[in-house]
Design a protein around this motif. Structure first.
Motif, PDB file in Angstrom:
ATOM      1  N   ALA A  69       0.838  -1.208   0.000  1.00 31.25           N
ATOM      2  CA  ALA A  69       0.000   0.000   0.000  1.00 31.25           C
ATOM      3  C   ALA A  69       0.869   1.253   0.000  1.00 31.25           C
ATOM      4  CB  ALA A  69      -0.928  -0.009   1.215  1.00 31.25           C
ATOM      5  N   PHE A  70       1.928   1.259   0.788  1.00 33.49           N
ATOM      6  CA  PHE A  70       2.802   2.427   0.823  1.00 33.49           C
ATOM      7  C   PHE A  70       3.592   2.582  -0.474  1.00 33.49           C
ATOM      8  CE2 PHE A  70       1.955   2.670   5.330  1.00 33.49           C
ATOM      9  CZ  PHE A  70       2.020   4.038   5.569  1.00 33.49           C
ATOM     10  N   ALA A  71       3.971   1.466  -1.077  1.00 39.83           N
ATOM     11  CA  ALA A  71       4.652   1.551  -2.366  1.00 39.83           C
ATOM     12  C   ALA A  71       3.727   2.152  -3.414  1.00 39.83           C
ATOM     13  CB  ALA A  71       5.113   0.162  -2.806  1.00 39.83           C
ATOM     14  N   ALA A  72       2.436   1.774  -3.361  1.00 37.04           N
ATOM     15  CA  ALA A  72       1.464   2.326  -4.305  1.00 37.04           C
ATOM     16  C   ALA A  72       1.284   3.832  -4.071  1.00 37.04           C
ATOM     17  CB  ALA A  72       0.129   1.605  -4.168  1.00 37.04           C
ATOM     18  N   LEU A  73       1.164   4.237  -2.817  1.00 39.53           N
ATOM     19  CA  LEU A  73       1.012   5.663  -2.502  1.00 39.53           C
ATOM     20  C   LEU A  73       2.240   6.457  -2.947  1.00 39.53           C
ATOM     21  CD1 LEU A  73      -0.563   5.579   1.086  1.00 39.53           C
ATOM     22  CD2 LEU A  73      -1.672   6.321  -1.025  1.00 39.53           C
ATOM     23  N   LEU A 133       7.111   9.611   2.393  1.00 39.28           N
ATOM     24  CA  LEU A 133       6.658   8.216   2.450  1.00 39.28           C
ATOM     25  C   LEU A 133       7.827   7.248   2.362  1.00 39.28           C
ATOM     26  CD1 LEU A 133       3.453   8.394   0.203  1.00 39.28           C
ATOM     27  CD2 LEU A 133       3.534   8.055   2.681  1.00 39.28           C
ATOM     28  N   LEU A 134       8.799   7.554   1.506  1.00 42.49           N
ATOM     29  CA  LEU A 134       9.988   6.704   1.411  1.00 42.49           C
ATOM     30  C   LEU A 134      10.719   6.659   2.742  1.00 42.49           C
ATOM     31  CD1 LEU A 134      12.010   5.052  -0.304  1.00 42.49           C
ATOM     32  CD2 LEU A 134      13.123   7.217  -0.896  1.00 42.49           C
ATOM     33  N   LEU A 135      10.846   7.813   3.410  1.00 44.48           N
ATOM     34  CA  LEU A 135      11.575   7.877   4.681  1.00 44.48           C
ATOM     35  C   LEU A 135      10.877   7.086   5.770  1.00 44.48           C
ATOM     36  CD1 LEU A 135      13.710   8.997   6.627  1.00 44.48           C
ATOM     37  CD2 LEU A 135      12.298  11.058   6.842  1.00 44.48           C
ATOM     38  N   VAL A 136       9.568   7.279   5.931  1.00 44.95           N
ATOM     39  CA  VAL A 136       8.885   6.657   7.068  1.00 44.95           C
ATOM     40  C   VAL A 136       8.499   5.208   6.807  1.00 44.95           C
ATOM     41  CG1 VAL A 136       8.014   8.877   7.875  1.00 44.95           C
ATOM     42  CG2 VAL A 136       6.599   7.512   6.342  1.00 44.95           C
ATOM     43  N   ALA A 137       8.240   4.852   5.548  1.00 43.91           N
ATOM     44  CA  ALA A 137       7.793   3.496   5.248  1.00 43.91           C
ATOM     45  C   ALA A 137       8.943   2.558   4.904  1.00 43.91           C
ATOM     46  CB  ALA A 137       6.780   3.519   4.099  1.00 43.91           C
ATOM     47  N   PHE A 138       9.968   3.088   4.243  1.00 47.59           N
ATOM     48  CA  PHE A 138      11.097   2.254   3.814  1.00 47.59           C
ATOM     49  C   PHE A 138      12.413   2.936   4.214  1.00 47.59           C
ATOM     50  CE2 PHE A 138       7.614   1.905   0.691  1.00 47.59           C
ATOM     51  CZ  PHE A 138       7.255   0.578   0.895  1.00 47.59           C
ATOM     52  N   ALA A 191      10.821  -2.436   4.692  1.00 51.23           N
ATOM     53  CA  ALA A 191       9.668  -1.748   5.273  1.00 51.23           C
ATOM     54  C   ALA A 191       9.799  -1.611   6.785  1.00 51.23           C
ATOM     55  CB  ALA A 191       8.389  -2.496   4.922  1.00 51.23           C
ATOM     56  N   SER A 192       9.179  -0.577   7.325  1.00 49.63           N
ATOM     57  CA  SER A 192       9.090  -0.409   8.777  1.00 49.63           C
ATOM     58  C   SER A 192       8.190  -1.486   9.365  1.00 49.63           C
ATOM     59  CB  SER A 192       8.528   0.976   9.111  1.00 49.63           C
ATOM     60  OG  SER A 192       9.361   1.999   8.631  1.00 49.63           O
ATOM     61  N   ALA A 193       8.137  -1.545  10.681  1.00 49.80           N
ATOM     62  CA  ALA A 193       7.291  -2.523  11.358  1.00 49.80           C
ATOM     63  C   ALA A 193       5.821  -2.302  10.989  1.00 49.80           C
ATOM     64  CB  ALA A 193       7.468  -2.408  12.864  1.00 49.80           C
ATOM     65  N   PRO A 194       5.034  -3.378  10.858  1.00 47.62           N
ATOM     66  CA  PRO A 194       3.623  -3.229  10.471  1.00 47.62           C
ATOM     67  C   PRO A 194       2.846  -2.282  11.376  1.00 47.62           C
ATOM     68  CG  PRO A 194       4.275  -5.533  10.388  1.00 47.62           C
ATOM     69  CD  PRO A 194       5.421  -4.791  10.989  1.00 47.62           C
ATOM     70  N   GLU A 195       3.130  -2.310  12.702  1.00 43.63           N
ATOM     71  CA  GLU A 195       2.422  -1.415  13.624  1.00 43.63           C
ATOM     72  C   GLU A 195       2.701   0.051  13.280  1.00 43.63           C
ATOM     73  OE1 GLU A 195       3.108  -5.373  15.346  1.00 43.63           O
ATOM     74  OE2 GLU A 195       4.442  -3.868  14.455  1.00 43.63           O
ATOM     75  N   SER A 196       3.954   0.350  12.968  1.00 38.85           N
ATOM     76  CA  SER A 196       4.309   1.721  12.583  1.00 38.85           C
ATOM     77  C   SER A 196       3.652   2.110  11.271  1.00 38.85           C
ATOM     78  CB  SER A 196       5.827   1.861  12.469  1.00 38.85           C
ATOM     79  OG  SER A 196       6.462   1.567  13.692  1.00 38.85           O
ATOM     80  N   LEU A 197       3.692   1.186  10.304  1.00 40.76           N
ATOM     81  CA  LEU A 197       3.110   1.468   8.995  1.00 40.76           C
ATOM     82  C   LEU A 197       1.607   1.736   9.104  1.00 40.76           C
ATOM     83  CD1 LEU A 197       4.885  -1.093   6.618  1.00 40.76           C
ATOM     84  CD2 LEU A 197       5.294   1.361   6.809  1.00 40.76           C
ATOM     85  N   PHE A 198       0.937   0.993   9.974  1.00 41.59           N
ATOM     86  CA  PHE A 198      -0.512   1.165  10.091  1.00 41.59           C
ATOM     87  C   PHE A 198      -0.854   2.550  10.639  1.00 41.59           C
ATOM     88  CE2 PHE A 198      -4.660   0.556  12.184  1.00 41.59           C
ATOM     89  CZ  PHE A 198      -5.373   0.090  11.091  1.00 41.59           C
ATOM     90  N   ILE A 199      -0.101   2.999  11.650  1.00 38.61           N
ATOM     91  CA  ILE A 199      -0.340   4.327  12.219  1.00 38.61           C
ATOM     92  C   ILE A 199      -0.042   5.413  11.176  1.00 38.61           C
ATOM     93  CG2 ILE A 199       0.442   5.979  13.962  1.00 38.61           C
ATOM     94  CD1 ILE A 199       0.960   3.566  15.796  1.00 38.61           C
TER      95      ILE A 199
END
Length: 336
Positions: free
Chosen positions: A14-18, A72-77, A295-303
């Protein structure tokens, strides 16, 4: 988080798509105002003011998409962010200097006249060119796997020149929509002369991508993928034909079809981006790091996703508002 399946899979995707959508929108929208800056020296003094007026209400909002993509690149990957920016440190610095120079020149040219205004026009041009060249060079190095060899640097220089021509082209197509009279005629001529630079750039990227990776070659040229993917190059060729034909028949009576070149160019960029996304998936750093590894941890990505789903509609909303309020032909440039 489990409503959509495994969060370690769908959240990075989802973050890659965004991030991909943000980059694509940036290339189209900020591409045309960078392109107008590249074309600025070709107009006379009155035309330069009209060219600036054609992008004035939009360029700030357009650059928001670049900030969103990098954020998004910084926080997600974060791992990929470090690898990519380390490898591209110099062109990123050149791009930022160019974008800053554009912003300063845009404001200061309104405060002066005569020779000083001419110098700020030159600064706006050099800022636009340097940012465009830097982005094109980064694209070439990224496709080459972020390797620095004579061959990859040469390819980066080629993509830098071609992307700059591409920005100049989409800038000219925007001016076809926003201008009239002599300036519109000039914009049509500028678009005609830059079309083949766009074709060269797309051709170089299309040929290079499969050659740098056996995996990408297999994805494009194995059966039945070759058949299923055939519409992409065929539709691209059709769009180039539409662009060539439209530019030969413009301007039309009552300004009909002035929107065709810009729309076709945006569609061409969309197809090119879809091809690149298909080629490099699931890697965010070509052949080194996948989306899921970096990718960051799923919990972080969800927030973060909850925040992105709030911010994104706001960005889309004020972008649509700006383009709606300032639709139609660019009028006399005023700063009051």
């Amino acid at each position: 988080m489990t409503y959509f399946g495994d969060p370690t899979v769908w959240l990075p995707l989802a973050f890659a798509a965004l991030m991909g959508i943000s980059i694509l929108v940036y290339v189209v929208l900020d591409g045309f105002d960078l392109g107008v800056g590249i074309l600025l020296p070709l107009g006379d003094e009155e035309e330069k003011d009209r060219m600036i007026a054609a992008i004035g209400p939009f360029w700030d909002a357009n650059e928001t998409w670049l900030v969103l993509a990098v954020g998004l690149l910084l926080v997600a990957f974060p791992v990929a962010h470090g690898v990519i920016l380390t490898a591209l440190y110099l062109p990123v610095a050149v791009m930022l200097i160019g974008l800053i120079l554009r912003g300063v020149a845009f404001e200061f040219r309104a405060k002066t006249t005569g020779k000083q205004k001419h110098r700020w026009n030159q600064a706006f041009f050099f800022g636009s060119v340097s940012a465009s060249l830097a982005q094109g060079y980064m694209l070439g190095l990224y496709i080459m796997g972020l390797e620095h060899t004579p061959a990859t640097v040469a390819f980066g220089v080629l993509t830098a020149l071609c992307l700059t021509a591409g920005y100049g082209f989409i800038g000219a197509t925007w001016l076809i929509i926003k201008s009239e009279g002599t300036l519109q005629m000039k914009a049509i001529r500028w678009a005609r002369t830059r079309l083949w630079g766009v074709v060269l750039g797309f051709g170089a990227i299309s040929l290079a991508s499969p050659l740098v990776s056996d995996r990408i070659f297999e994805k494009w040229f194995s059966f039945p993928s070759m058949i299923l993917l055939a519409p992409l190059p065929l539709m691209s060729a059709l769009l180039v034909f539409i662009l060539y034909t439209a530019l030969q028949h413009l301007p039309a009576k009552d300004d009909k079809w002035a929107w065709v070149p810009f729309t076709a160019t945006a569609s061409l960029y969309l197809l090119a981006f879809a091809g690149l996304a298909y080629s490099f998936y699931p890697y965010v750093v070509p052949e080194k790091l996948t989306l899921y590894e970096s990718a960051s941890a799923p919990e972080s990505l969800f927030i973060i996703l909850l925040g992105a789903l709030f911010v994104l509609p706001v960005i889309i909303g004020y972008t649509i508002l700006a383009y709606t309020v300032f639709r139609g032909k660019a009028t006399e440039l005023r700063y009051d």
